[in-house]
Structures are given as structure tokens and as C-alpha cells.
Design an enzyme around this catalytic site. Structure first.
Site, PDB file in Angstrom:
ATOM      1  N   ASP A 141      -5.694 108.531 -40.201  1.00  0.00           N
ATOM      2  CA  ASP A 141      -6.493 107.836 -41.200  1.00  0.00           C
ATOM      3  C   ASP A 141      -6.583 108.699 -42.443  1.00  0.00           C
ATOM      4  O   ASP A 141      -6.423 109.902 -42.361  1.00  0.00           O
ATOM      5  CB  ASP A 141      -7.921 107.681 -40.668  1.00  0.00           C
ATOM      6  CG  ASP A 141      -8.072 106.424 -39.863  1.00  0.00           C
ATOM      7  OD1 ASP A 141      -7.191 105.572 -39.979  1.00  0.00           O
ATOM      8  OD2 ASP A 141      -9.066 106.330 -39.129  1.00  0.00           O
ATOM      9  N   ASP A 188     -11.400 105.095 -36.163  1.00  0.00           N
ATOM     10  CA  ASP A 188     -12.848 105.108 -36.003  1.00  0.00           C
ATOM     11  C   ASP A 188     -13.430 103.722 -35.727  1.00  0.00           C
ATOM     12  O   ASP A 188     -14.418 103.601 -35.049  1.00  0.00           O
ATOM     13  CB  ASP A 188     -13.525 105.762 -37.207  1.00  0.00           C
ATOM     14  CG  ASP A 188     -12.911 105.299 -38.516  1.00  0.00           C
ATOM     15  OD1 ASP A 188     -12.296 104.223 -38.529  1.00  0.00           O
ATOM     16  OD2 ASP A 188     -13.046 106.021 -39.517  1.00  0.00           O
ATOM     17  N   ASP A 241      -9.702  99.620 -34.237  1.00  0.00           N
ATOM     18  CA  ASP A 241      -8.697 100.643 -33.985  1.00  0.00           C
ATOM     19  C   ASP A 241      -8.472 100.829 -32.494  1.00  0.00           C
ATOM     20  O   ASP A 241      -7.495 101.426 -32.087  1.00  0.00           O
ATOM     21  CB  ASP A 241      -9.144 101.995 -34.560  1.00  0.00           C
ATOM     22  CG  ASP A 241      -9.050 102.005 -36.060  1.00  0.00           C
ATOM     23  OD1 ASP A 241      -8.277 101.181 -36.588  1.00  0.00           O
ATOM     24  OD2 ASP A 241      -9.741 102.811 -36.694  1.00  0.00           O
TER      25      ASP A 241
END
Lengths: 293, 1038
Positions: free
Chosen positions: B390, B731, B735
Site C-alpha cells: 500500500d 488494511d 483487502d
């Protein structure tokens, strides 16, 4: 976590294995080409030759350090074991059961004794010398032929009534059987520190035979049931190739019939112990006896 | 067609497709690109995965809702009714992922790995006893005893492994148990604070900015309520929420708030319409957790290794069983040989040692902020070859920060480091004074009170990200903001909104000589510039002419090109005569000028990279790990951050860059020339799997921008098609499928949702990318060290096995007993094999490629051969030397021993002759046999010390590695010696364990062989170092 292992079918696995065994593309046999196999084999041959050489060398050195006449240590042989002839073993140790009236039941027993005593015939003992000192036969030097030491003669006739010469049935027939007690050989072992000869002493096993009343009557041959001291010490196979153990024969005179008795024969000597709880044959021999009538 | 279907909205939450609606105007389902290979054709098979969401509550009005849920919007539910519903529906919490029951876990430990072999051994023991018993009532209990010991070994190691496993699971369990959330609910007409778990359908809840929405709610009233739905949709832009029904699709309509999303600002009341697992998030989460955990790479490696060893054990056992039978041994005895061979072959203690090593590493990693949920994931991280990271929070600090300023026609750089201590730009200009005033005053964000002692950067701010950044920036550069705002009292304010794109406020000034009101404004630069007629240069107002506008444009483009969010600032002193003290400002009527203002400057904001990240990325690169950035952000921002952290290196270009440089259309550029690629989420949607593969193969530096969390899964799958071991960070709830799918899913400890943490294998406590890299390092180290541990443990197997083989073939008295073997495997060797886990890396492990998961095995042929056929053989010879020495010195020379077995073991021979003519009773022989066992045991122990030392390194000389650097090794060696001494002397008189006292010299018989082992291994390592790539290297390096 993700699927890392694809499921393979059996045929795929077989195919893979076949491919591993012989890969025609690269000429690999079991994962290696032929020349690679030769190289690796050569290496392993060389490696193992060197290793075996090293091991052989180590064993050779070990053998060089070892005295050919006496063992370096006798850690387990502090006190000799005792054995009995005839030796018939049951589930728990020696047991001699026979029927007086049934010849076949004791023929094998007497045969065992005859066989055993054949090593004590005058012919077999020819190489040995006559001894009568009753003292330790200490030999520091190798005076006997072929750089050996002398051994004392022990012949079957010393066992008199139990020699099998006078009574080939060893008293089995009459219910007064003879047994032969043998003490194990231990190199350089002296049964006592003074000049007392080791003596055999046979009794009923006390705890089992409180009810018997009368003690066991035994005839010992040679008289007193002693192993004469001139058979000691033993100098080992190499020094005394013809040595034979001295024997004591015991003839039991009052065995109750049709009754299993336990008899224990102990060696009474200063350096012989018979109270090792783990070893039933150290310094004594126990056996069951049952005479049918 | 689409309209007709719109009554019921189906959401496919199978984790592979995007959340998709069917109300497309064109009336047919769109199945494009990546989705069609999974979505359209396979629909029927996927039926069980598909869950239908029939939600109509957003279409109902308040009255209908009240009826439907039997509640009252003003008074809420009654407590009794609520309790009733609670009893019926269960608590409002996501049910934890289905755990394997503890019993099953325990039983798995009992039959996993080598246990089944040992069970077989134990059962064989009992069978052997049974046979003996049937033949002879007085059969010795030895076999029963051995069987019990074997069973105990299995049970104890099983309990141990289970305990270790449970311990590491507990860490995570305690972690995930967070403080229970509270919800403000109206029941019985009263406002009450209750734990969110007790919410039921029909409850009326109140939410305010900063709260997490406690359940799926239908909004009833709203005051400027905005929510962040990113955990659900991946879109991080705040969305407003009102009570209006705006869209057919429940996911799009504004009057539904979803469980676990956060309310950013404003307040709202809502009615609970779904709780717990029935919420949308709940359905996604339960689905993701339904995906079974597959095996980790290390689990596969260990399985592979168990197969090898078990294969060797069973085939040797069977071969020698056949040999024994054909050598006329009774079947019963052959079975006992078989047991001995199995026990000798199985490294009983190894799996326990591996577990301990892994958990030691897991502990070490936890200290470095990587919390590993699954022990085996420790190593997975080490074999990672692609990290999909990310951006926000992981690579960046997750807070907007002022990066650049533009005033006086000049760009200044601001400090974006974590503490922002040095603001080095020129602060002497009068323009700065004005600009800073605007920044301070035109800002609605405030520090939460009561944080006087907290450093500025850590203070909690109420307000959105940009305003927070500006507030902190001015606090750092100018000092007490709140005090200055007090001195410049605000008289009117227009908050920012998306239509006018500016924010305005009017203040009294603290300058006693200047009674004019100050109007300050900030907003989108082009909108601000439109409203200006002058510009301030060096503190003086100048008319805004062409050249100034040009300069502004250049600066704006430059800062925008850096991926930064640019804000323009302007002000105006209102003339005192027109706007006296008492002037009533009316923001609705706008009774003040909003044009012809004075432009002051630009500030640009960015979420700056964490300072440790560029190093970590560089480390990854040298370690052969590809770092892929996956973000929902704009491509320009993504690319800028990627460049600043080194994911796109300074000199590499994307296809678009090349096209720009060569001034040719993008299509004409050879895609292979571009090292870097920035792939837009929209492009990704159109790509076929093959095209994605091509992107992943051809470009080494990849950034995926504007991607949804669902697309993350597609990217992960793409990477896995390249045989890569993929680590993925995430997070959000959405996901979790990607986290599950990844070889190692990494959840963020701070920003991560519970669902993500549940799905992940690892939790990153500080959300920092750099921590992943330290984790990788540990993972690689443990792989190397496990190799050493296994090599160490396997070696002695040969020395344990050979006695049985020689015993069967050459008929010597048994050199080592089965129980004695267990004492090596589970006694002397345990601590040393764990000690190898503490070994330092031999060379820089971060400078080599990640291991290939199919080629670089944990236990490879070289390791097995070298351990078994080289060192193992040497060890056996050393141990046999000790054995022969003992027997020879006690009276039995080697030659005598050959084929002595049947007499030796005959209980009825009490006058067995030795080489010197001495006669031995059975017990005397037995005792000698035990001395032999002990000597053999000690010889193996002594040589295992040498083995332990040589296993410290695989390539370097021991002296390069340092003999004393790993202290634990020495603890291991001392433990070996002490355990051996205790066994030999402590139990010397207990014959059942078969250990006896030894003469002192027997302890040293094998020492020369220990030295040979060490010399041989040094020689091996020397040749490997000298001739890398040679035949020797290929065959001898494990």
C-alpha cells in the site's frame, strides 16, 4: 496463505518419476548424466577407501595396545559365574525334571554329562601336568612348550561316584542324581587371598523349604567339594591353551520324590560373591529339581 | 432489463469480482477484461459463493421503517424488546473466523510429521510383545516398555508443538481483542451509552465525527455527516451522508451508513438495519475467512523433508526386515529390528527444534514490529520475491504535510520529515508574514484540548487532513496558533465545499493601528486566482499581470506534477469606511467582496514518504525483491511517491515518459524499453491476464494507481502466476481476500481493520514498510539456520542406524539400544539444534536473490547426502571405534564379536567364552552391552559437538564466522556434555535406562574422529570458497 502446491494426478507423478529416472533430453539418469555418475561414484569410492583405511588403522592401533594374554579390564568379571551340568532351562532358569522309572526322561541328562566329561578324559587332558600341591600355581614365566604356561590336569575320575565311569547313569536311576558344578574362568582370578580353597555348598533354598524339615544331604566329589587351588590362577587362552576348569560333582541323597524342590549351590570363597541381586548366576547356581517316581 | 432486475441487488462478494451492480443502462452485463474469465462463464459454479443482498430499507420512509422494525424514531426500542431481539439475533459483532477446534489441532500434532512412524513403532512393539506372550508366558516386558516410551515421545513432542502453536496464537488473540466500542443509542426515550455489541436491529443510534459506525444503519437525520467508506469500497474520498434516497443501489445511496466505516465529521442519527455478520462488511469478512489456509512454503519444505526421512526409514526398515527374515531370523526379532531402524531414522526432536527456532524468530520479529500470527509465516517472509505494498501509511506517513511553498515568485521547500524540526525556507519576506496569517486564520481545524505536553506533530487534531497539515505547519513555524486566532477574532466564515472550492473567513486583526477587517481565503489555486486582481510580491501588492499569472501557472504545474495537492491563498483588507466594526457580515447574502483580492501564495501538501522507506526499498532491490506499489491514489501522486522512495528509480522511465521525451505517441514506444510502469486501475480492468503477466514480467518497477482493493487480488494472482512468493499489505476489509490469497498477507496494526488482521498472516505493528524488510531478513536467516539445524540433526541418524544394520548383518552384540537413541534425539541434541537458530548470517543475506520456492529446497540432495554419507559415516566409524574399544579392552576382540549374537543373547548360556578364554554369565554380558551402548552414545555425543561446530557455517570457515560469537552454541555444547554425564553417572545403577558409568578414557575415543570431521568440513568449505561453481561446489554445498 496461498495455494503453493498444485494437486498432481497420479499419472503426472508417475510421468515425473519416469522423467527423473531417465531424462532423454539431457541424457540424465536419476538426475545425473552418466559421466556425472562416474565422477560422483569415483569420489565416493575414494572417500570410503580413505575412511575405511582410517578405520582399519584405528582398529589396528587398538589391537596393538591390547595385551594378548590378559584383558585390559575385567570390570564385569569381579566374581565368577557358576554353571550346572546337566543344564536344562525352563521358563525361569534351570529346571531338571525327570521320572526315575522312565528311562527316556533322564537319558538325555546323563548324555549331557557324558559329553561334558569327555573333555576331562585322560586323553583329552594329556597335555596337562599332574598337580597335587593344593597351592596357587603361580607361573611368571612361559616354561611350557610353545611359549605357554602349564595347566593342571583335571580328569573325570576325580569325581569318583559321579564320574560316569563307575555309574554311567550318574545316580539318576536311583533318584540320587549327580550334578556337576563349574566355576567360570576369569584370567588371573584368585578365589581367596589366603590359601583356602573355594568350596561348593548346596542346600535347599531356605525360604521355599521350611516345611522339608531335614536338610539336604549331599555327597561332594572331590571330597569336601573344593576346587583345588592349583588350578588357579587362570592365565588366559593364549598362555594356557589346554586349561580346563576344575569341577565339583554333587550327589543329592535325599531328594523328596514327586515334589519340586529348589536347590542352590554356592561357591564359598573369599573373593566370590553370591549376593548380586541382578545376576542369578554370579557365585551360585539355583535350579529346580523334581524327581517323579 | 436492468431496470427490472433492480428490485434486488446482488453483490458478488466472492473476492474475485468487483462489487458489481446490475443496473447498467445498456441492459446487459458487462464482462470485460479480467473479470470475464472468472466472472461470467463461471457463474453457475460460483453460485455457492454468491450471496444476495436484498436491502430495500433505503427506499422506505421513516414511517415504513418504524413499522418494519417495530421501533420508534424518537423513543427508540424499549429495553425489553431490544433484549428480545438480541437474544434472537445474537450480538452485533463479526463472528471470529472459524477456528479449528483445539482437539483437532492437538490430534493433528499427534499424527503429523514423524509421529505416525513412531506410533507404528510403538504398535509394532506391542504386537511383538503380544506374540512373545502367546509363545511364552514369561516374555520380558522390554518391548512393552519401549512401546510406551515411543508413545510417550510422540505425545510429549505433540503436546510441546501444540503448546508452542497455542502460545503464538494467543499473542495475536490478545492483540485483536480491543477495547469494546461504545455506541450512543436511544432506548426507552433516553440516550444511553452501550457496548456496540449489544446493538440490535431497530435501535436508533447517534453518530458523530470520529466515530466508527456501529452497524449498518439507515440515516434518519444528518448534519454535515461525511463518512469514509474506504474500508468497504477502497475509495478514500469522504462521502456525505443524508437521509435522502439517492440511488437504487444500497451501496451507492446516501442514506445508508455501513458497519465499520468511520464518520469523519458531522453528526447523524440512524436506525440499525443489520447487525453482526449480516452487515455487508460481515458478509465479506466471513467469506474471506472461509477461504482455507493453504500450506506455507516452510510447511511444504518440512513436509518434503519428512517425506525424505520417512521414505528412507521405511524403505531401509523393509529392506532389512526382508534381509533379516531371509537370514533366518525369527519374524518376531525382525520386527524388533524394524522398530530399531525406524527409531534410529526418525529425528524425534527435530520438529520440536524447528518449532522452537521459528518461535524464537517470531519473537525477534515481534520486537521489530512484525507480529507473526502463524509461526511458519516467519520463513515465508524470507522467501518473498514480490511485495505489493500500500502507499498510504505504509510507504508514507499517512498525514498530509506541507511540502512546498510558493510566494515572491519562488518555490520554497518545507521539511516533511516525521518531526518537521527544521523549516529552512526564507521567513524574512513580508509576503510570508501575510501568507502565514492566512494559513493560521483561514483554518477550521483545532487541536483537541488537553495535549499541552504532546509534541506538535503527535497532537490530535479535529479537522480534515489538509487543514490538519496547515494547522501543524503554522504551529511549527509561527508558534501558538490558537492564541493568534483568539487575537484575530473570526467574525464570519464560509466553510469549504465542493461547489465553490474555497474557504473564506473574515477576522478582526490584532493590529491596534489597523481597524480594518481582514478577509482571508484559501482554495483551489485556479479558483483563487480568478478572484484576485493583485498579487503580493515582497510584501507589496502589485497588479496581477500576464507575467505574474504565467509564473503562477508554472509553479502550479510544477507542484502539481510532484503529485502534491496545491492550495492557493489570498486576502483582502476590507476598507474601514465600508465595513465598520459593527458591520453585520452575512455569509448567506455574501455582503462583502469576494473578488479583486490580493493573491499571496501557494502551499502544496503531500503525504510524505516515511524517512526509513527509501533505504528499505533499496534493500529490497538488492535482495532481489520487487516492490510493487498498489494504491487508490491518483497516478501522478503515486508516481511521485514511488520516485521519492525509489520504487521507481531516478533514471528509469515509463512508457509515457519515453513517449514524451521522444515526442512520439505512446503506442509507438517499445514497451520493453521502459523499466517502470504506472498502471491505472481503469487500464487494469481492461487487461486480460496475459496482458497483466506481460506488464509484470517486462517492467521491474511497477505502480498500480487508482486501484480498488478488489483489483489487488488480481494483481496478487498475476504475481503468483510468475511463481513468485507474494507479500501483500492491506488494511481494509476489502483487502482481506487479497491478504488471504497472498503467500503472506501483512495487515497494518494501526490502520488495519479487524477483518484484515484476521485474514493476514502477519501484523505490522507500526505500519511501516521498513519493518517488512527487517522481517524479510529474519525470514531468510531462519531458512539458512533451519538448514543447519536439520543437517546437524540428520547426521547422527546414520550413526544411530548403522549399529542396527551391522547388528543384523554381522551379528555383533547390539552397539546401541533404542532407548539410548531416544536419549540422543531428545536429550543431548535438542539444545544444540535450537542453538543453531541463533547463528548469525554468513554473508549479507540481503544481497542475494530470494530463494526459488521450487528449486531451493530446505533439504536438498546435497544436504542429505553430505549429512548421511559423509559426516554421518564418519560419525558411525567413530562410534564403532568406541564400541570395539570397549569390547576389546573388556575381553571381546572385534573378530570374536562377528556372529556372536545368537550366543550372546542366549539367556541360557552363562559361560560364554571371550577372546581370553574367560567365561561370562548372561548378566555380565548384558552389562557389558550397556557399557557399549553408553560408549557409543558418548561417541556420538562427542562427534555431534564437532558436527555442531561445523554446522555453524555452510561456506565460510569457522574462524571467519567466529567460534565464540554465538554464545548459545556453547550453552548447547555444555548441555550436551552435562546431559551425557548425568545419564552416565546419575542413572548408572538403574539398568532399565541402559546407561552405565564409563571409564574416563572411553569418553575420548571418538575425539580423533571429531577432529577428522571438523578438518574434512573445513576442507570442503575451503574448496567451495576457492572454486565456486565447480563440481565440488555443486555437489558439496547444501
Amino acid at each position: 496463505m496461498a495455494a503453493l502446491q498444485e494437486k498432481k494426478t497420479c499419472s503426472q507423478r508417475m510421468e515425473e518419476f519416469r522423467h527423473y529416472c531417465w531424462n532423454s533430453d539431457t541424457g540424465q539418469l536419476l538426475g545425473r548424466t552418466l559421466s556425472k555418475w562416474v565422477w560422483i561414484s569415483l569420489y565416493y569410492v575414494a572417500f570410503y577407501v580413505v575412511m575405511s583405511g582410517l578405520f582399519a588403522l584405528a582398529i589396528y592401533i587398538l589391537m596393538c595396545t591390547i595385551d594378548p594374554y590378559t584383558p585390559d579390564y575385567q570390570d564385569q568379571l569381579k566374581s565368577p559365574g557358576v554353571t550346572l551340568r546337566p543344564d536344562v532351562y525352563g521358563e525361569r532358569g534351570l529346571q531338571i525334571f525327570y521320572n526315575v522309572s522312565d528311562n527316556t526322561s533322564w537319558k538325555d541328562l546323563t548324555k549331557t554329562l557324558h559329553t561334558f566329561l569327555s573333555a576331562y578324559s585322560p586323553e583329552a587332558q594329556e597335555e596337562n601336568i599332574n598337580c597335587s600341591s593344593g597351592q596357587y600355581f603361580i607361573q611368571k614365566e612361559f616354561h611350557a612348550p610353545n611359549h605357554t604356561k602349564f595347566s593342571c590336569k583335571f580328569t573325570a575320575d576325580m569325581l569318583q561316584n559321579c564320574s560316569g565311569l563307575t555309574d554311567p547313569n550318574f545316580g539318576f536311576e536311583e533318584g540320587k542324581p549327580c550334578f556337576i558344578i563349574k566355576m567360570n574362568r576369569i584370567v588371573n582370578f584368585l578365589p581367596s587371598n589366603n590359601n583356602t580353597a573355594p568350596r561348593v555348598d548346596c542346600t535347599f533354598l531356605e525360604k521355599n523349604h521350611k516345611d522339608l524339615g531335614e536338610p539336604l544331604e549331599v555327597d561332594y566329589y572331590p571330597s569336601n567339594g573344593t576346587f583345588s587351588l592349583h588350578y588357579f590362577p587362570y592365565y588366559g587362552k593364549k598362555a594356557q591353551p589346554h586349561y580346563s576348569n576344575p569341577l565339583v560333582a554333587v550327589k543329592f541323597l535325599n531328594i523328596p520324590k514327586n515334589k519340586e524342590v529348589i536347590i542352590v549351590c554356592k561357591i564359598i570363597a573369599e573373593n566370590v560373591s553370591f549376593d548380586n541381586p541382578h545376576d542369578p548366576y554370579e557365585g551360585k547356581v539355583e535350579f529346580k529339581l523334581r524327581i517323579q517316581k | 432489463m436492468g431496470k427490472k432486475k433492480s428490485e434486488v441487488y446482488s453483490i458478488e462478494v466472492n473476492g474475485i469480482k468487483d462489487i458489481e451492480t446490475t443496473n447498467e443502462e445498456d441492459g446487459k452485463e458487462k464482462c470485460k477484461g479480467l473479470k470475464n474469465h472468472l466472472g461470467c462463464e463461471k457463474k453457475p459454479q460460483k453460485e455457492e459463493l454468491k450471496k444476495e443482498l436484498d436491502l430495500v430499507d433505503h427506499k422506505l420512509n421513516s414511517k415504513e421503517l418504524e413499522d418494519k422494525y417495530g421501533t420508534n424514531i424518537i423513543r427508540g426500542l424499549t429495553s425489553t424488546k431490544a433484549a428480545e431481539i438480541l437474544a434472537q439475533d445474537g450480538p452485533n459483532a463479526l463472528s471470529p473466523p472459524k477456528q479449528t477446534s483445539e482437539i483437532i489441532k492437538f490430534l493433528k500434532q499427534m499424527v503429523g510429521g514423524f509421529s505416525i512412524l513412531l506410533w507404528a513403532g510403538a504398535v509394532l512393539c506391542w504386537i511383538a510383545y503380544g506374540i512373545q506372550l502367546s509363545q511364552d508366558k514369561s516374555a520380558s516386558m522390554n518391548n512393552v516398555f519401549l512401546g510406551v516410551v515411543l508413545a510417550l515421545v510422540v505425545i510429549l513432542t505433540g503436546i510441546f508443538a501444540y503448546y508452542q502453536e497455542a502460545k503464538s496464537t494467543n499473542i495475536i488473540a490478545s492483540f485483536s481483542k480491543m477495547i469494546p466500542r461504545q455506541a450512543l443509542v436511544i432506548r426507552d426515550g433516553e440516550k444511553k451509552e452501550i457496548p456496540a455489541e449489544q446493538l440490535v436491529v431497530g435501535d436508533i443510534v447517534e453518530i458523530k465525527g470520529g466515530d466508527q459506525i456501529p452497524a449498518d444503519i439507515r440515516i434518519l437525520t444528518s448534519h454535515g455527516c461525511k463518512v469514509d467508506n474506504s474500508s468497504l469500497t477502497g475509495e478514500s474520498d469522504p462521502q456525505s451522508r443524508s437521509c435522502d434516497f439517492t440511488h437504487e443501489n444500497p451501496l451507492e445511496t446516501k442514506n445508508i451508513g455501513f458497519y465499520s466505516t468511520t464518520c469523519l465529521e458531522g453528526t447523524a442519527t440512524g436506525m440499525v438495519i443489520n447487525t453482526g455478520d449480516r452487515t455487508i462488511i460481515g458478509r465479506i469478512a466471513s467469506l474471506a475467512s472461509g477461504v482455507g489456509n493453504e500450506k506455507t512454503p516452510i510447511a511444504i519444505e518440512i513436509e518434503h523433508f519428512v517425506h525424505i526421512v520417512a521414505g528412507v526409514a521405511v524403505s531401509l526398515g523393509v529392506i532389512f526386515f526382508i534381509i533379516a527374515v531371509s537370514m533366518k531370523y525369527p519374524v518376531l526379532e525382525s520386527i524388533i529390528f524394524l522398530i530399531g531402524i525406524i527409531v534410529a531414522n526418525v529425528p524425534e526432536g527435530l520438529l520440536a527444534a524447528v518449532t522452537v527456532s521459528l518461535s524464537l524468530t517470531a519473537k525477534r520479529m515481534a520486537k521489530k514490529n512484525c507480529l507473526v500470527k502463524n509461526l511458519e509465516a516467519v520463513e515465508t517472509l524470507g522467501s518473498t520475491s514480490i511485495i505489493c505494498s500500500d502507499k498510504t501509511g505504509t510507504l508514507t506517513q499517512n498525514r498530509m504535510t506541507v511540502a512546498h511553498l510558493w510566494f515572491d515568485n519562488q518555490v520554497y521547500q518545507a521539511d516533511t520529515s516525521e518531526d518537521q524540526k527544521d523549516q529552512l525556507f526564507d521567513q524574512s519576506s513580508a509576503t510570508w508574514a501575510s501568507l502565514s496569517k492566512i494559513v493560521t486564520l483561514c483554518n477550521r481545524a483545532e487541536f483537541r484540548p488537553g495535549q499541552e505536553s504532546v509534541p506538535i506533530m503527535k497532537k490530535i487534531v479535529m479537522g480534515d487532513a489538509s487543514e490538519t497539515a496547515l494547522l501543524k505547519f503554522s504551529e511549527v513555524t509561527m508558534g501558538d496558533v490558537m492564541e493568534r486566532r483568539k487575537r484575530n477574532r473570526k467574525v464570519a466564515e464560509i466553510p469549504f465545499n465542493s461547489t465553490n472550492k474555497f474557504q473564506l473567513s473574515i477576522h478582526e486583526t490584532d493590529d491596534p493601528n489597523n481597524k480594518r477587517f481582514l478577509l482571508v481565503m484559501k482554495g483551489a489555486p485556479e479558483r483563487i486566482l480568478e478572484k484576485c486582481s493583485t498579487i503580493m510580491i515582497n510584501g507589496r501588492e502589485q497588479p496581477l499581470d500576464e507575467s505574474n499569472a504565467e509564473a503562477f501557472q508554472t509553479a502550479y504545474m510544477e507542484l502539481g506534477g510532484l503529485g502534491e495537492r496545491v492550495l492557493g491563498f489570498c486576502h483582502l483588507y476590507l476598507p474601514e469606511d465600508e465595513f465598520p466594526d459593527t458591520y453585520p457580515f452575512d455569509v448567506e447574502a455574501m455582503n462583502f467582496p469576494t473578488s479583486n483580492l490580493c493573491f499571496v501564495g501557494l502551499l502544496s501538501l503531500i503525504d510524505p514518504p516515511r524517512s526509513t522507506v527509501p533505504d528499505a526499498v533499496a534493500k529490497c532491490r538488492s535482495a532481489g525483491i520487487k516492490v510493487i506499489m498498489v494504491t487508490g491514489d491518483h497516478p501522478i501522486t503515486a508516481k511521485a511517491i514511488a520516485k521519492s522512495v525509489g520504487i521507481i528509480s531516478a533514471n528509469s522511465e515509463t512508457v509515457e515518459d519515453i513517449a514524451k521525451r521522444l515526442k512520439v505517441p505512446v503506442e509507438q514506444v517499445n514497451k520493453r524499453e521502459a523499466k517502470a510502469a504506472v498502471v491505472n486501475g481503469m487500464e487494469l480492468k481492461e487487461m486480460s491476464p496475459e496482458e497483466l503477466d506481460e506488464v509484470l514480467i517486462n517492467h521491474t518497477e511497477i505502480v498500480f494507481a487508482r486501484t480498488s482493493p478488489q483489483q489487488k487480488l488480481i494483481i496478487v494472482e498475476g504475481c503468483q502466476r510468475q511463481d513468485a512468493v507474494v507479500a501483500v499489505t492491506g488494511d481494509g476489509v476489502n483487502d482481506s481476500p487479497a491478504l488471504k490469497k497472498a503467500d503472506i498477507g501483512i495487515a497494518m496494526g494501526i490502520a488495519g481493520s479487524d477483518a484484515a488482521k484476521n485474514a493476514a498472516d502477519m501484523v505490522l505493528l507500526d505500519d511501516n514498510f521498513a519493518s517488512i524488510v527487517t522481517g524479510v531478513e529474519e525470514g531468510r536467516l531462519i531458512f539458512d539456520n533451519l538448514k543447519k539445524t536439520i543437517a546437524f540433526t540428520l547426521t547422527k541418524n546414520i550413526a544411530e542406524l548403522c549399529p542396527f544394520l551391522i547388528f543384523i548383518i554381522a551379528g555383533v552384540p547390539l552397539p546401541i539400544g533404542t532407548i539410548t537413541i531416544l536419549f540422543i534425539d531428545l536429550g543431548t541434541d535438542i539444545i544444540p539444534s535450537i542453538a543453531l537458530a541463533y547463528e548469525k548470517a554468513e554473508s549479507d543475506i540481503m544481497n542475494r536473490k530470494p530463494r526459488h520456492k521450487k528449486k531451493d529446497r530446505l533439504v536438498n540432495q546435497q544436504l542429505a547426502l553430505y549429512s548421511y554419507l559423509h559426516i554421518g559415516m564418519l560419525q558411525s566409524l567413530g562410534a564403532f571405534l568406541a564400541y570395539f574399544t570397549v569390547y576389546a579392552e573388556q575381553g571381546f576382540r572385534p573378530a570374536q564379536l562377528i556372529f556372536l549374537r545368537s550366543e550372546w543373547e542366549d539367556d541360557n548360556i552363562n559361560d560364554l567364552e571371550d577372546s581370553y578364554g574367560q567365561e561370562w554369565t548372561r548378566y555380565q554380558r548384558n552389562y557389558l552391552e550397556w557399557i557399549g551402548y553408553t560408549a557409543f552414545f558418548v561417541a556420538i555425543m562427542v562427534q555431534q559437538i564437532a558436527d555442531l561446530i561445523i554446522r555453524k557455517t555452510r561456506k565460510n570457515s569457522i574462524f571467519q564466522q567466529g567460534l565464540f560469537r554465538n554464545k548459545v552454541i556453547w550453552i548447547g555444547i555444555i548441555s550436551q556434555i552435562i546431559i551425557a554425564l548425568i545419564l552416565s553417572f546419575g542413572f548408572g545403577s538403574v539398568p532399565i535406562l541402559n546407561f552405565t558409568r564409563l571409564r574416563v578414557q572411553y569418553w575420548f575415543v571418538a575425539v580423533p574422529y571429531a577432529i577428522v570431521i571438523w578438518l574434512y568440513d573445513e576442507f570442503r568449505k575451503l574448496l567451495i570458497r576457492r572454486y565456486p561453481g565447480s563440481w565440488w561446489d555443486k555437489n558439496m554445498y547444501y
